[in-house]
Write a protein that holds these residues in place. Structure first.
Motif, PDB file in Angstrom:
ATOM      1  N   HIS A 298       0.846  -1.189   0.000  1.00 53.48           N
ATOM      2  CA  HIS A 298       0.000   0.000   0.000  1.00 53.48           C
ATOM      3  C   HIS A 298       0.878   1.235   0.000  1.00 53.48           C
ATOM      4  O   HIS A 298       2.107   1.148   0.177  1.00 53.48           O
ATOM      5  CB  HIS A 298      -0.906  -0.017   1.237  1.00 53.48           C
ATOM      6  N   THR A 308       2.409  -3.152  10.055  1.00 46.44           N
ATOM      7  CA  THR A 308       1.385  -4.141   9.755  1.00 46.44           C
ATOM      8  C   THR A 308       1.996  -5.532   9.651  1.00 46.44           C
ATOM      9  O   THR A 308       1.429  -6.512  10.133  1.00 46.44           O
ATOM     10  CB  THR A 308       0.656  -3.777   8.452  1.00 46.44           C
ATOM     11  N   PRO A 342      -9.085  -8.364   7.418  1.00 39.67           N
ATOM     12  CA  PRO A 342      -9.749  -7.058   7.590  1.00 39.67           C
ATOM     13  C   PRO A 342      -8.776  -5.942   7.967  1.00 39.67           C
ATOM     14  O   PRO A 342      -8.968  -4.789   7.565  1.00 39.67           O
ATOM     15  CB  PRO A 342     -10.752  -7.327   8.723  1.00 39.67           C
ATOM     16  N   VAL A 343      -7.753  -6.269   8.743  1.00 40.63           N
ATOM     17  CA  VAL A 343      -6.749  -5.258   9.087  1.00 40.63           C
ATOM     18  C   VAL A 343      -5.984  -4.825   7.831  1.00 40.63           C
ATOM     19  O   VAL A 343      -5.720  -3.639   7.632  1.00 40.63           O
ATOM     20  CB  VAL A 343      -5.777  -5.800  10.152  1.00 40.63           C
ATOM     21  N   ALA A 345      -7.136  -4.842   4.777  1.00 43.87           N
ATOM     22  CA  ALA A 345      -8.042  -4.008   3.987  1.00 43.87           C
ATOM     23  C   ALA A 345      -8.120  -2.602   4.568  1.00 43.87           C
ATOM     24  O   ALA A 345      -8.114  -1.602   3.831  1.00 43.87           O
ATOM     25  CB  ALA A 345      -9.428  -4.651   3.942  1.00 43.87           C
ATOM     26  N   TRP A 346      -8.195  -2.498   5.902  1.00 45.96           N
ATOM     27  CA  TRP A 346      -8.201  -1.181   6.556  1.00 45.96           C
ATOM     28  C   TRP A 346      -6.923  -0.422   6.240  1.00 45.96           C
ATOM     29  O   TRP A 346      -6.950   0.783   5.952  1.00 45.96           O
ATOM     30  CB  TRP A 346      -8.351  -1.359   8.063  1.00 45.96           C
ATOM     31  N   THR A 347      -5.797  -1.124   6.306  1.00 43.48           N
ATOM     32  CA  THR A 347      -4.505  -0.483   6.062  1.00 43.48           C
ATOM     33  C   THR A 347      -4.429   0.061   4.648  1.00 43.48           C
ATOM     34  O   THR A 347      -3.954   1.183   4.424  1.00 43.48           O
ATOM     35  CB  THR A 347      -3.360  -1.484   6.311  1.00 43.48           C
ATOM     36  N   GLY A 349      -6.919   0.963   2.779  1.00 43.42           N
ATOM     37  CA  GLY A 349      -7.823   2.094   2.660  1.00 43.42           C
ATOM     38  C   GLY A 349      -7.289   3.348   3.314  1.00 43.42           C
ATOM     39  O   GLY A 349      -7.284   4.434   2.708  1.00 43.42           O
ATOM     40  N   ILE A 350      -6.802   3.228   4.545  1.00 46.18           N
ATOM     41  CA  ILE A 350      -6.364   4.413   5.274  1.00 46.18           C
ATOM     42  C   ILE A 350      -5.072   4.973   4.698  1.00 46.18           C
ATOM     43  O   ILE A 350      -4.881   6.187   4.621  1.00 46.18           O
ATOM     44  CB  ILE A 350      -6.224   4.116   6.784  1.00 46.18           C
ATOM     45  N   GLU A 353      -5.909   6.919   1.594  1.00 43.11           N
ATOM     46  CA  GLU A 353      -6.487   8.210   1.980  1.00 43.11           C
ATOM     47  C   GLU A 353      -5.412   9.166   2.486  1.00 43.11           C
ATOM     48  O   GLU A 353      -5.393  10.351   2.133  1.00 43.11           O
ATOM     49  CB  GLU A 353      -7.547   7.984   3.063  1.00 43.11           C
ATOM     50  N   MET A 377      -3.310   2.044  15.144  1.00 42.06           N
ATOM     51  CA  MET A 377      -3.535   0.735  14.536  1.00 42.06           C
ATOM     52  C   MET A 377      -3.255  -0.337  15.579  1.00 42.06           C
ATOM     53  O   MET A 377      -2.620  -0.102  16.600  1.00 42.06           O
ATOM     54  CB  MET A 377      -2.623   0.537  13.321  1.00 42.06           C
ATOM     55  N   TYR A 381      -9.515  -7.057  17.617  1.00 40.64           N
ATOM     56  CA  TYR A 381     -10.250  -7.921  16.688  1.00 40.64           C
ATOM     57  C   TYR A 381     -11.632  -8.240  17.263  1.00 40.64           C
ATOM     58  O   TYR A 381     -11.954  -9.392  17.552  1.00 40.64           O
ATOM     59  CB  TYR A 381      -9.481  -9.222  16.448  1.00 40.64           C
TER      60      TYR A 381
END
Length: 524
Positions: A298, A308, A342-343, A345-347, A349-350, A353, A377, A381
């Protein structure tokens, strides 16, 4: 050439970056047989990902290197912004941050990635495990009993499990047949590198920006004479990016910094970074798993990459150790993907941004890269099947406003720290207690003290148990009660990766929880 038939480890790790090394330490300290290989012939000395977030410092305290990392890096480096050659301001976005009893690290740590890797290699060596350099895994075959990894030199290694921590171009992932969904934007790139620069202050992170939206940044790397250089690429006459070089770095610096007499020298790393936003659709295929950049890549904004990956390894390590010992229920390894995808995917996305915010911020005279400071972060969970029970009233627990409230501790959340006194009256933090690789059971109140002792004895190899204010630990200032949101009586089961597994008042629920995830017979 390696003969895999003669040697069969519990786990083979491909890739000795921060992710692979953290995983190796986590497995080794839990008694699993681990072998870690890396394609590079020698360790690199590149700054790369240069920041550890507060939660990662907590993780690495458990791993055993945070004290050493704090000595090697710095937690305080103001941002100095210049716009069109003029000094605009010096800012510290964390100036007002203070440690609290439940969160001892109030700000991140600036430290070169190579330094983190060095500390992790040293820690791993304390368990008698060394990285096998110049050894690349190119493919594998697996069966019901294990994995045979194929090496670039024609050798083989046999192991119970294989974990691909071999980066964004992971050969392990490709051999798994796992999709790496996402995009690569070739139109957005950055040149980065490590250089020396005499005559530039090393007590701030310099950020020179211009009205055209371009600029250059020099970040002094602690413990070295180097700065990390970051900029957009220099373009040729056709508008195409030129490859990074010391000469192009100097021209970019002279154009945007406008500081006469400063010569960049001694480049030890020159690279190009492109905007990649990609994530594996699975983290596990049988006995083969993925972690770190092999599973997700990312934008660099927010400094989330190395963090991460380390947290991937921390989540996977205890589960894989139980699996190799034959103690894990078959479903336990599935929770690694359940919790970490899910973490990831969040990473993605953020960080995407934040990268967009950085690109906008550099055009504004009053702001700098601190405008892209990421949210915390590694907070938990709550969605996990491993998160069980609640001490709240059922009506309150079902209230979305309460369940979603980060201030209300819930199963799956990061387990808070708290200062206590041990049985001898000496100060001890809960994080020090949690450094034991087992589950930790905390019993609040005299009513459950007996049950705590009984459960600790029955599950001795799996659980360490402490009666709070019952002789084992004393919550002398009440911080543990407040951090865990409990009143007597209460039982809190903390996972080996320091997340709350279970909140209950019923000792039978603790035994039932453990029986669901591990194959172990309690002692009579």
């Amino acid at each position: 050439m390696t003969d895999g038939v003669a040697r069969n480890e519990d786990v083979l790790i491909a890739g000795a970056g921060p992710t692979g090394l953290t995983l190796a330490v986590e497995l080794a300290r839990r008694g699993a047989g681990v072998r870690i290989v890396d394609a590079a012939p020698v360790p690199h000395r590149e700054s790369r990902g240069k920041g550890l977030q507060p939660r990662t410092l907590e993780v690495l305290e458990d791993v055993g290197i945070t004290e050493r990392a704090l000595a090697a890096g710095t937690t305080r480096l103001p941002f100095r912004k210049y716009f069109d050659g003029a000094h605009v301001n010096d800012t510290d976005p964390f100036a007002d941050a203070r440690p609290t009893p439940d969160a001892p690290y109030e700000r991140g740590l600036l430290i070169g990635q190579w330094q983190v890797e060095k500390l992790l290699r040293e820690r791993l060596a304390e368990f008698g495990v060394d990285v096998e350099s110049g050894t690349e895994v190119t493919g594998f075959e697996q069966d019901e009993d294990g994995v045979t990894a194929f090496l670039a030199d024609g050798g083989r290694i046999r192991a119970g499990y294989l974990v691909g921590c071999d980066g964004g171009r992971s050969r392990v992932r490709k051999a798994m047949g796992v999709r790496f969904d996402g995009t690569t934007d070739e139109t957005q790139s950055m040149v980065v590198g490590d250089v020396e620069a005499e005559g530039i202050s090393r007590d701030v992170w310099h950020q020179w920006f211009a009205s055209d939206g371009a600029g250059v940044m020099l970040c002094p790397m602690p413990g070295t004479n180097s700065f990390q250089f970051q900029s957009g690429p220099e373009l040729d006459a056709d508008g195409e990016p030129l490859p990074p070089s010391l000469e192009s770095f100097q021209r970019i610096f002279d154009r945007y910094a406008g500081v006469p007499g400063v010569t960049l020298t001694d480049p030890t790393w020159l690279s190009v970074w492109r905007v990649n936003v990609r994530m594996a659709d699975r983290l596990r295929v049988g006995r083969v798993l993925l972690a770190g950049d092999a599973a997700h890549i990312h934008p660099i904004a927010g400094g989330l990459g190395m963090n991460t990956g380390i947290q991937d390894a921390y989540n996977l390590g205890w589960k894989l150790a139980l699996a190799t010992a034959g103690l894990a229920d078959p479903g336990l390894l599935d929770t690694y993907e359940e919790e970490r995808l899910p973490v990831a995917a969040w990473t993605l996305g953020i960080s995407t941004e934040l990268y967009a915010r950085v690109r906008e911020a550099v055009r504004e005279p009053g702001t700098g890269v601190e405008a892209a400071a990421p949210p915390p972060m590694g907070t938990g969970y709550r969605w996990s099947s491993l998160a069980r029970g609640s001490l709240a009233d059922p009506a309150t627990a079902s209230d979305p406003a309460t369940v979603g409230d980060p201030a209300v501790l819930r199963p799956g959340d990061r387990a808070p720290d708290a200062p206590c006194l041990d049985a001898s009256g000496d100060p001890v933090r809960l994080f020090q207690v949690y450094a034991d690789p087992r589950f930790t059971l905390l019993g609040f109140g005299a009513e459950v003290a007996g049950a705590v002792g009984k459960l600790g004895a029955e599950y001795e190899g799996l659980v360490q148990a402490f009666a709070i204010d019952g002789g084992d630990l004393r919550d002398h200032e009440g911080h543990a009660h407040r951090a865990y949101g409990v009143s007597d009586p209460a039982l809190v089961l903390v996972r080996p990766d320091n997340h709350v597994a279970l909140l209950t008042r019923d000792p039978d629920e603790v035994a039932e929880y453990l029986s669901r995830i591990v194959l172990i017979t309690p002692k009579e």
